[in-house]
Scaffold this motif. Sequence first.
Motif, PDB file in Angstrom:
ATOM      1  N   PRO A 360      54.894 -49.553 -53.346  1.00  0.00           N
ATOM      2  CA  PRO A 360      55.634 -49.726 -54.628  1.00  0.00           C
ATOM      3  C   PRO A 360      55.555 -49.016 -55.917  1.00  0.00           C
ATOM      4  CG  PRO A 360      53.538 -51.340 -54.167  1.00  0.00           C
ATOM      5  CD  PRO A 360      53.826 -50.360 -52.861  1.00  0.00           C
ATOM      6  N   THR A 361      54.500 -48.123 -55.781  1.00  0.00           N
ATOM      7  CA  THR A 361      54.494 -47.384 -56.917  1.00  0.00           C
ATOM      8  C   THR A 361      55.586 -46.197 -56.785  1.00  0.00           C
ATOM      9  OG1 THR A 361      52.063 -47.467 -56.888  1.00  0.00           O
ATOM     10  CG2 THR A 361      53.051 -45.356 -57.998  1.00  0.00           C
ATOM     11  N   GLU A 362      55.635 -45.675 -55.608  1.00  0.00           N
ATOM     12  CA  GLU A 362      56.850 -44.801 -55.272  1.00  0.00           C
ATOM     13  C   GLU A 362      58.027 -45.395 -55.428  1.00  0.00           C
ATOM     14  OE1 GLU A 362      56.252 -41.578 -54.993  1.00  0.00           O
ATOM     15  OE2 GLU A 362      54.216 -41.210 -54.117  1.00  0.00           O
ATOM     16  N   THR A 363      58.334 -46.695 -54.894  1.00  0.00           N
ATOM     17  CA  THR A 363      59.864 -47.272 -55.465  1.00  0.00           C
ATOM     18  C   THR A 363      59.693 -47.436 -56.887  1.00  0.00           C
ATOM     19  OG1 THR A 363      59.058 -48.659 -53.201  1.00  0.00           O
ATOM     20  CG2 THR A 363      60.949 -49.472 -55.029  1.00  0.00           C
ATOM     21  N   ALA A 364      58.975 -47.551 -57.394  1.00  0.00           N
ATOM     22  CA  ALA A 364      58.949 -47.726 -58.902  1.00  0.00           C
ATOM     23  C   ALA A 364      59.244 -46.241 -59.714  1.00  0.00           C
ATOM     24  CB  ALA A 364      57.867 -48.131 -59.862  1.00  0.00           C
ATOM     25  N   ILE A 365      58.815 -45.198 -58.971  1.00  0.00           N
ATOM     26  CA  ILE A 365      59.340 -43.865 -59.637  1.00  0.00           C
ATOM     27  C   ILE A 365      60.785 -43.435 -59.360  1.00  0.00           C
ATOM     28  CG2 ILE A 365      58.816 -41.543 -59.198  1.00  0.00           C
ATOM     29  CD1 ILE A 365      55.756 -42.107 -58.793  1.00  0.00           C
ATOM     30  N   ILE A 366      60.991 -43.972 -58.035  1.00  0.00           N
ATOM     31  CA  ILE A 366      62.564 -43.593 -57.834  1.00  0.00           C
ATOM     32  C   ILE A 366      63.344 -44.673 -58.544  1.00  0.00           C
ATOM     33  CG2 ILE A 366      64.122 -44.002 -55.759  1.00  0.00           C
ATOM     34  CD1 ILE A 366      61.771 -43.439 -53.961  1.00  0.00           C
TER      35      ILE A 366
END
Length: 590
Positions: A360-366
């Motif tokens: 989810p951290t990478e999802t938020a960055i994208i």
Amino acid sequence: MNLSSATRAGRSRAVRLLTGGAASLLAVGMLAATTGSPAEAKDDDSHRSHSKQGRYVKLQLLSFNDYHGHLESTTPGTVEGTQAGGAEYLSTHLSQLRQGHKNSLTVAAGDLIGGSPFLSGLFHDEPSVESLNALGLDVSSVGNHEFDEGVTELLRMQNGGCHPDDGCYFPDEPYAGADFQWLAANVQNARGKTPLPPYWIKRVQGVKVGFIGMTLEGTDALVAQAGIKGWDFLDEVKTANKLVPKLRKQGVQTIIVLLHEGGYQTGSYDDCVGISGPIVQIAENLHPEIDAVITGHTHQPYNCSIPDPRGRPRAVTSAFSFGRIISEMNLVMNRKTGEVLRKRTTVTNHVVTQDVVPDPTETAIIAKWNAIAGPVGSRVVGTISETIARRGDRQLESGLGNLIADAQLWATQDNGAQIALMNPGGVRADLTYDSPAGSGGDVTYAETFDVQPFGNLLSTIPMTGDQIKRVLEEQCQPAGGSRAFLFLGVSDGLTYTLDRTVDASNVCTSVSVTDLALNGVPIDATTTYQVTVNNFLVDGGDNFTTFTEVDPSLRVGGGVDLDAFGDYLGTFGPVSDPGIDRVNELFPNG
């Protein structure tokens, strides 16, 4: 290729127009070049005590290479038919592989930035670095693409700060830099100084582990000259071997090389079948005290063992590209001596499948970056009537390469241009037709950016027929390069017959260019023609050195290549594939 501030003008205007305050110009001065010094990571307190611990220390190394800002799961592609990659899934797989390992480091072999898709490339790869920070990267070598925007910009990517032209994309959250350390051992100036540290030392349960990071010696032929002026790219073997005694004096016995140079093999992604290319000779000559070599650049996966100069087996790995594979290497080190027990080294290449829960951290960055990229990227600039592809191999004539040359010739017609040539390495993605039949496929700004992300400037220069012929002969690349042949895109009207020989070791041993003509009229060796190329080629990039014979004062500017491409698609759309029959290849497969 280099992305100068001038070449970014069109892109920067688009970003500022549509992102408002988020892309406000809080520009800072360019970072002064700093001298790299050896870096040593702090030891974890939990690793300090040696009491009640065994004789051996185990270390897991998780590695990847040639990430090129492929955050979104739709951009990396497949591995043997399986959709793979994407920062969300790469991060999850790394976390899963780390489970059960007391000591684990995540390392990379360069090209983490540069040549990136729209989402990252539009913002000078700040999204790429943010995503790499989040997935826990520890250290990486530089690659040739780390120098696309020059040494000063690479230092900004490492240390942080707002872009000197575009400012801060998020004024309340200035770019913080990389949490991981880039290494550049074989990049030196006249004083022998490196722009970033040559090596990085990590203490693991009392054992010092050293990482030497290097790019390929031929980097200076792969990027525009302006950004690397004053810096030399040295021999990989000599550089690493010279550092081994220095590391040994500091108590380092386990030494790993992170090298942005590679090879080719014909087996599956976890095989080593017929390994060839520059990495073989390099690996065979690297100091025997180097315990493993983690590589990249060729965008190939392999899991090899190549004997060191003493005949001992040594792991040599590569993890494909775009975050589609993770190489897992497990080392066993003698706690007392720090030496690696090589016979107990194991390596496995894992596919980064997309059937796991995304991080989810990478999802938020994208999502964060897409919020400001979306309005820019969704603008339709033109149409195509069919898919126009690169053919996936820079050694083959490409319909898309020819189309880009057509666009550049058209864009510089007021300069009197008669011919345009396009380097294959500057074509980074296919134009895919995905609209209903008969309507013509809409092409967005994001799609054209994915094809040409470098924002190079076009120049029209005078060249004799003899010089044009010699440029075409220079498609046959020097021995030792990662590719034997680089097929230039040629504009409509330029035709020739090509005869070339590529031997079993992937070396171009002969080339012949005959029947060279423009619009059916033979090109005369002594006649001067007006030729349009981008600033990467005009500076002699990719070993096309004949271009450098032309006096720079004779260059006539032709604007940004990306603008020329988009304008051409908009003016003549729906555009079809121009085909691959401009060059008559006598032996197209070498």
